[in-house]
Write an enzyme that holds these catalytic residues in place. Sequence first.
Site, PDB file in Angstrom:
ATOM      1  N   TYR A 113       1.084  -1.639   0.089  1.00 42.87           N
ATOM      2  CA  TYR A 113      -0.232   0.023   0.290  1.00 42.87           C
ATOM      3  C   TYR A 113       0.866   1.030   0.099  1.00 42.87           C
ATOM      4  CZ  TYR A 113      -4.036  -2.772   1.154  1.00 42.87           C
ATOM      5  OH  TYR A 113      -5.097  -3.718   1.740  1.00 42.87           O
ATOM      6  N   TYR A 152      -0.369  -9.719   0.853  1.00 41.36           N
ATOM      7  CA  TYR A 152       0.793  -8.679   1.485  1.00 41.36           C
ATOM      8  C   TYR A 152       0.988  -9.594   2.755  1.00 41.36           C
ATOM      9  CZ  TYR A 152      -3.260  -6.248   2.878  1.00 41.36           C
ATOM     10  OH  TYR A 152      -4.311  -5.975   3.630  1.00 41.36           O
ATOM     11  N   ARG A 162      -2.806 -11.790   3.886  1.00 39.18           N
ATOM     12  CA  ARG A 162      -3.975 -11.830   3.290  1.00 39.18           C
ATOM     13  C   ARG A 162      -3.850 -12.145   1.753  1.00 39.18           C
ATOM     14  NH1 ARG A 162      -7.172  -8.175   5.071  1.00 39.18           N
ATOM     15  NH2 ARG A 162      -8.378 -10.115   4.347  1.00 39.18           N
ATOM     16  N   HIS A 165      -7.167  -8.854  -2.397  1.00 43.04           N
ATOM     17  CA  HIS A 165      -8.332  -8.009  -2.134  1.00 43.04           C
ATOM     18  C   HIS A 165      -8.262  -6.903  -2.170  1.00 43.04           C
ATOM     19  CE1 HIS A 165      -5.655  -7.594   0.825  1.00 43.04           C
ATOM     20  NE2 HIS A 165      -6.682  -6.765   1.651  1.00 43.04           N
ATOM     21  N   HIS A 167     -10.248  -3.272  -1.185  1.00 43.92           N
ATOM     22  CA  HIS A 167     -11.426  -2.647  -0.111  1.00 43.92           C
ATOM     23  C   HIS A 167     -12.086  -2.356  -1.226  1.00 43.92           C
ATOM     24  CE1 HIS A 167      -9.284  -3.559   3.289  1.00 43.92           C
ATOM     25  NE2 HIS A 167      -8.223  -3.724   2.360  1.00 43.92           N
TER      26      HIS A 167
HETATM   27 FE   LIG Z   1      -6.194  -4.826   2.596  1.00 45.81          FE
END
Ligand SMILES: [Fe+2]
Length: 248
Positions: A113, A152, A162, A165, A167
Amino acid sequence: MTGITTGGGLVLPRYTREDAATRTPVGFPEYRSTGLRAPLRTPVDLPHRLTEVTGPVLGEDRVLAQDADLTWRNGGEAVGQRILVHGRVLDSDGRPVPGALVEVWQANASGRYRHVVDNWPAPLDPHFDGLGRVVTDSLGRYEFLTIKPGAYPWGNHHNAWRPAHIHFSLFGRAFTQRIVTQMYFPEDPLFGQDPIFNAIPAAARHRAISRFSLERTQDNWALAFEWDIVLRGVDQTPFETEDDGDVA
Ligand SMILES: [Fe+2]
């Protein structure tokens, strides 16, 4: 009386309550940080009042066409697998929800991110910020072009990863239709060890997984995934209790 009567005699819609059997719990021990932020007492359902059944004013004209194309930022093209993500926003009676603001955020192709606290050793992409938004059309449809996010690691448990995905945040036509959720990709091998995904009751997990849509793939350009989002519907439509003198 099943709805909400205003001072002018207008009965507003009452929105359906969530089904407790498929509601994701706010506290889930395997998802460790929920232990710090989940309420300790059972939430109390309050009656819907005017604030809950009227819609947010979004200023839809501020949403630009380029907001739905996450693959191009800062004068260049993001690295990764291009994907078209599309679907419809529906209410629980299957009716399309037009004019819903759909906002997305996601990691880049490397699973990183662009965020101050995300500093694991995966590269940032100067041409990808992971932010997008779009407003649903008259048939409740949305679509955006992006890069398939990478998996990640996170610190929930040893070697925790994770699944890929995206959000989503949605503002429907009333505050009771607000939802923040995540979209997953089919057959992700990381599902089994992810407590966020597994916090969703088993009967409802499939709703969080998109469908590969070969029919919407773009030749020589992008793969496509379809995901419909269901917001709570209304039990009734608005009606007036008094004759307003309008003889149609
Ligand atoms: Fe996330």
